[in-house]
Design a protein around this motif. Structure first.
Motif, PDB file in Angstrom:
ATOM      1  N   GLU A 211       0.851  -1.188   0.000  1.00  0.00           N
ATOM      2  CA  GLU A 211       0.000   0.000   0.000  1.00  0.00           C
ATOM      3  C   GLU A 211       0.886   1.237   0.000  1.00  0.00           C
ATOM      4  O   GLU A 211       1.326   1.704   1.046  1.00  0.00           O
ATOM      5  N   GLY A 212       1.177   1.742  -1.162  1.00  0.00           N
ATOM      6  CA  GLY A 212       2.055   2.897  -1.281  1.00  0.00           C
ATOM      7  C   GLY A 212       2.752   2.900  -2.623  1.00  0.00           C
ATOM      8  O   GLY A 212       2.162   2.544  -3.647  1.00  0.00           O
ATOM      9  N   TYR A 213       4.006   3.292  -2.611  1.00  0.00           N
ATOM     10  CA  TYR A 213       4.774   3.499  -3.830  1.00  0.00           C
ATOM     11  C   TYR A 213       5.869   2.451  -3.975  1.00  0.00           C
ATOM     12  O   TYR A 213       6.491   2.049  -2.992  1.00  0.00           O
ATOM     13  N   ALA A 214       6.113   2.029  -5.208  1.00  0.00           N
ATOM     14  CA  ALA A 214       7.194   1.098  -5.523  1.00  0.00           C
ATOM     15  C   ALA A 214       8.123   1.764  -6.523  1.00  0.00           C
ATOM     16  O   ALA A 214       7.670   2.464  -7.438  1.00  0.00           O
ATOM     17  N   ALA A 238       4.695   6.649   1.736  1.00  0.00           N
ATOM     18  CA  ALA A 238       4.362   8.038   1.398  1.00  0.00           C
ATOM     19  C   ALA A 238       5.575   8.700   0.772  1.00  0.00           C
ATOM     20  O   ALA A 238       6.716   8.292   0.974  1.00  0.00           O
ATOM     21  N   ILE A 239       5.328   9.748  -0.019  1.00  0.00           N
ATOM     22  CA  ILE A 239       6.358  10.595  -0.604  1.00  0.00           C
ATOM     23  C   ILE A 239       5.954  12.041  -0.331  1.00  0.00           C
ATOM     24  O   ILE A 239       4.821  12.419  -0.605  1.00  0.00           O
ATOM     25  N   PRO A 240       6.815  12.867   0.301  1.00  0.00           N
ATOM     26  CA  PRO A 240       8.247  12.653   0.475  1.00  0.00           C
ATOM     27  C   PRO A 240       8.658  12.157   1.861  1.00  0.00           C
ATOM     28  O   PRO A 240       9.840  11.922   2.091  1.00  0.00           O
ATOM     29  N   ASP A 241       7.755  12.066   2.809  1.00  0.00           N
ATOM     30  CA  ASP A 241       8.116  11.748   4.191  1.00  0.00           C
ATOM     31  C   ASP A 241       7.527  10.408   4.608  1.00  0.00           C
ATOM     32  O   ASP A 241       6.506  10.342   5.295  1.00  0.00           O
ATOM     33  N   SER A 382       4.488   0.326 -14.381  1.00  0.00           N
ATOM     34  CA  SER A 382       3.446   1.317 -14.079  1.00  0.00           C
ATOM     35  C   SER A 382       3.611   1.878 -12.671  1.00  0.00           C
ATOM     36  O   SER A 382       3.467   3.082 -12.430  1.00  0.00           O
ATOM     37  N   ALA A 383       3.935   1.005 -11.716  1.00  0.00           N
ATOM     38  CA  ALA A 383       4.104   1.442 -10.332  1.00  0.00           C
ATOM     39  C   ALA A 383       5.287   2.401 -10.205  1.00  0.00           C
ATOM     40  O   ALA A 383       5.204   3.417  -9.495  1.00  0.00           O
ATOM     41  N   VAL A 384       6.387   2.097 -10.893  1.00  0.00           N
ATOM     42  CA  VAL A 384       7.553   2.975 -10.835  1.00  0.00           C
ATOM     43  C   VAL A 384       7.252   4.319 -11.481  1.00  0.00           C
ATOM     44  O   VAL A 384       7.686   5.372 -10.999  1.00  0.00           O
ATOM     45  N   ASN A 385       6.501   4.321 -12.577  1.00  0.00           N
ATOM     46  CA  ASN A 385       6.119   5.588 -13.211  1.00  0.00           C
ATOM     47  C   ASN A 385       5.279   6.445 -12.274  1.00  0.00           C
ATOM     48  O   ASN A 385       5.451   7.673 -12.214  1.00  0.00           O
ATOM     49  N   GLU A 386       4.386   5.826 -11.529  1.00  0.00           N
ATOM     50  CA  GLU A 386       3.579   6.572 -10.562  1.00  0.00           C
ATOM     51  C   GLU A 386       4.451   7.159  -9.458  1.00  0.00           C
ATOM     52  O   GLU A 386       4.240   8.290  -9.015  1.00  0.00           O
ATOM     53  N   SER A 387       5.443   6.396  -9.019  1.00  0.00           N
ATOM     54  CA  SER A 387       6.355   6.894  -7.990  1.00  0.00           C
ATOM     55  C   SER A 387       7.189   8.061  -8.510  1.00  0.00           C
ATOM     56  O   SER A 387       7.381   9.063  -7.819  1.00  0.00           O
ATOM     57  N   ASP A 388       7.691   7.930  -9.739  1.00  0.00           N
ATOM     58  CA  ASP A 388       8.464   9.020 -10.327  1.00  0.00           C
ATOM     59  C   ASP A 388       7.629  10.288 -10.430  1.00  0.00           C
ATOM     60  O   ASP A 388       8.118  11.394 -10.157  1.00  0.00           O
ATOM     61  N   ALA A 389       6.367  10.136 -10.819  1.00  0.00           N
ATOM     62  CA  ALA A 389       5.481  11.299 -10.924  1.00  0.00           C
ATOM     63  C   ALA A 389       5.267  11.945  -9.560  1.00  0.00           C
ATOM     64  O   ALA A 389       5.224  13.177  -9.437  1.00  0.00           O
ATOM     65  N   THR A 394       6.492  16.535  -5.920  1.00  0.00           N
ATOM     66  CA  THR A 394       7.037  17.026  -4.653  1.00  0.00           C
ATOM     67  C   THR A 394       8.270  17.883  -4.878  1.00  0.00           C
ATOM     68  O   THR A 394       8.470  18.883  -4.174  1.00  0.00           O
ATOM     69  N   TYR A 395       9.101  17.490  -5.845  1.00  0.00           N
ATOM     70  CA  TYR A 395      10.344  18.213  -6.140  1.00  0.00           C
ATOM     71  C   TYR A 395      10.294  18.644  -7.609  1.00  0.00           C
ATOM     72  O   TYR A 395      10.836  17.955  -8.469  1.00  0.00           O
ATOM     73  N   PRO A 396       9.670  19.767  -7.925  1.00  0.00           N
ATOM     74  CA  PRO A 396       9.483  20.163  -9.331  1.00  0.00           C
ATOM     75  C   PRO A 396      10.797  20.345 -10.093  1.00  0.00           C
ATOM     76  O   PRO A 396      10.811  20.201 -11.313  1.00  0.00           O
ATOM     77  N   ASP A 397      11.888  20.619  -9.378  1.00  0.00           N
ATOM     78  CA  ASP A 397      13.160  20.837 -10.063  1.00  0.00           C
ATOM     79  C   ASP A 397      13.939  19.554 -10.283  1.00  0.00           C
ATOM     80  O   ASP A 397      15.046  19.573 -10.811  1.00  0.00           O
ATOM     81  N   LEU A 398      13.351  18.420  -9.850  1.00  0.00           N
ATOM     82  CA  LEU A 398      14.039  17.149  -9.995  1.00  0.00           C
ATOM     83  C   LEU A 398      14.175  16.789 -11.469  1.00  0.00           C
ATOM     84  O   LEU A 398      13.209  16.833 -12.227  1.00  0.00           O
TER      85      LEU A 398
END
Length: 399
Positions: A211-214, A238-241, A382-389, A394-398
């Motif tokens: 339940e969360g991000y991969a 959770a992202i980022p904390d 798909s899960a990794v793409n969601e995490s990257d997004a 959270t970090y727009p300059d990333l």
């Protein structure tokens, strides 16, 4: 161009030197494994650089007027070194301290093909800014002075406006490459989680069981041809904390990729002395530990999490059959649990943060092997793409 000393002096009676050199492609070098080529600077502290040093690419990112590497020396905590380069429109730098004092830093001419360079040693702990100023006295760019806590037996480096380049094409200094590469070839070698190039099976926790991000958190490689020796996945609530997390690390099962030994039965329940922690596992902990705690751990030659206790082995029932896993806990990091188990052709480590041992073992039993073209591979993608997004939000300059 071989290394050439272009500046030298002393700071607090300690000798220092700055060297310039130019890098070029080596025999059989592949650009997707390397960064930019061309002019570089190297700062050395102490006789025969006995206190270490730092390097910086002598290239200035677009949109900035200076770039710098910053070095902190644990054995000489009073010394902070800034070494960098500046644009043609920059006349000089100013170090403007919050106490009202200002120091002018002149730019020096480098060898042919190098931008003008600079160096200065601000007072340790000083607060203020570094300002690029044009010939008319106008401010071009302002950056804060940096500060880092460093233990006496370690050094630390940081960067201000580091040079970067777009992926998927040769970095600056490399010849153009017009070849068309298929999946897993050339610069695309990392596609599909390195399945094209890894010489060992890769196991993951299917994303529907978390339940969360991969996400794919990194890889390790060795040798001239960058043989992949490790693939790392992380799962965060959770992202980022994040408050809870899981790490699934797959290693090539040989001495080059793992220094671990098999625990003995007579060690069950015994607190054993701390041992060095692999850099990648320390990276997992940085997701959760406060910055001060991370600095205390990593800014020394050996990262040691303190005494650890072997809890014995547990039977893990996997799809391909049953295996046995070591279970560990750490006295000074009670939220950290570790499970290590051998699988066919690969050693797998699970790290759990703020996860019960029962749940961690349950995750271990649900591991599945990634394979090219499989439904699991698509779900992980798909899960990794969601995490990257989520990270980009959270970090727009990333980048």
């Amino acid at each position: 161009m071989p290394r050439e000393v272009i500046a030298s002096g002393t700071v607090n009676e300690i000798p220092w030197a700055i060297q310039a050199y130019v890098t070029a492609p080596g025999p059989n070098a592949q650009w997707w494994h390397h960064g930019p080529l061309g002019p570089e600077l190297e700062f050395l502290l102490g006789e025969d650089d006995s206190f270490g040093g730092l390097g910086t690419i002598a290239r200035i990112p677009d949109g900035t007027d200076f770039t710098s590497s910053v070095g902190f020396t644990g054995a000489l905590p009073e010394i902070v070194a800034w070494v960098g380069v500046a644009t043609d429109r920059t006349d000089h730098l100013e170090v403007q301290l919050d106490d009202g004092t200002t120091r002018r830093v002149e730019l020096s001419e480098g060898p042919e093909g190098f931008p003008r360079f600079f160096w200065f040693f601000p007072p340790r702990g000083a607060e203020g800014d570094v300002v690029a100023v044009d010939v008319g006295g106008a401010e071009l760019q302002r950056e804060h002075l940096l500060e880092r806590d460093v233990s006496p037996d370690a050094n630390c480096g940081a960067s201000v406006n580091p040079f970067s380049w777009p992926g998927g094409s040769p970095p600056p200094g490399w010849p153009e490459d017009t070849a068309e590469y298929g999946r897993g070839q050339g610069p695309r070698w990392e596609e599909d989680f390195y399945l094209h190039v890894a010489g060992f099976p890769i196991f993951v926790l299917p994303p529907e069981h978390w339940e969360g991000y991969a996400m794919l958190s990194g890889m390790g490689s060795t040798g001239e041809h960058h043989e992949v020796t490790q693939i790392r996945f992380e799962y965060l609530d959770a992202i980022p904390d994040p408050d809870r997390g899981l790490g699934v690390y797959c290693r090539q099962p040989d001495e080059r990729s793992s220094r671990r030994r098999t625990a003995r039965e007579d060690e069950i329940g015994v607190w054993l002395p701390g041992v060095s922690v692999d850099e990648d596992e320390m990276g997992f902990l940085t997701r959760f530990l406060p910055r001060a705690e991370v600095d205390r751990l990593i800014f020394r030659p050996v990262v040691d999490l303190g005494p650890r206790r072997y809890l014995g082995r547990a039977a893990i029932d996997l799809r391909h059959g049953e295996t046995s896993a070591e279970r560990w806990e750490y006295r000074d990091q009670p939220k950290l649990r570790v499970v290590r188990m051998p699988l066919p052709g690969v050693d797998v480590t699970l790290l759990g943060w703020n996860i019960s041992e029962e749940r961690l073992l349950s995750f271990a039993s649900r591991l599945e092997q990634l394979q090219l073209g499989s439904a699991l591979l698509k779900r992980m993608g798909s899960a990794v793409n969601e995490s990257d997004a989520a990270f980009r939000r959270t970090y727009p300059d990333l980048r």
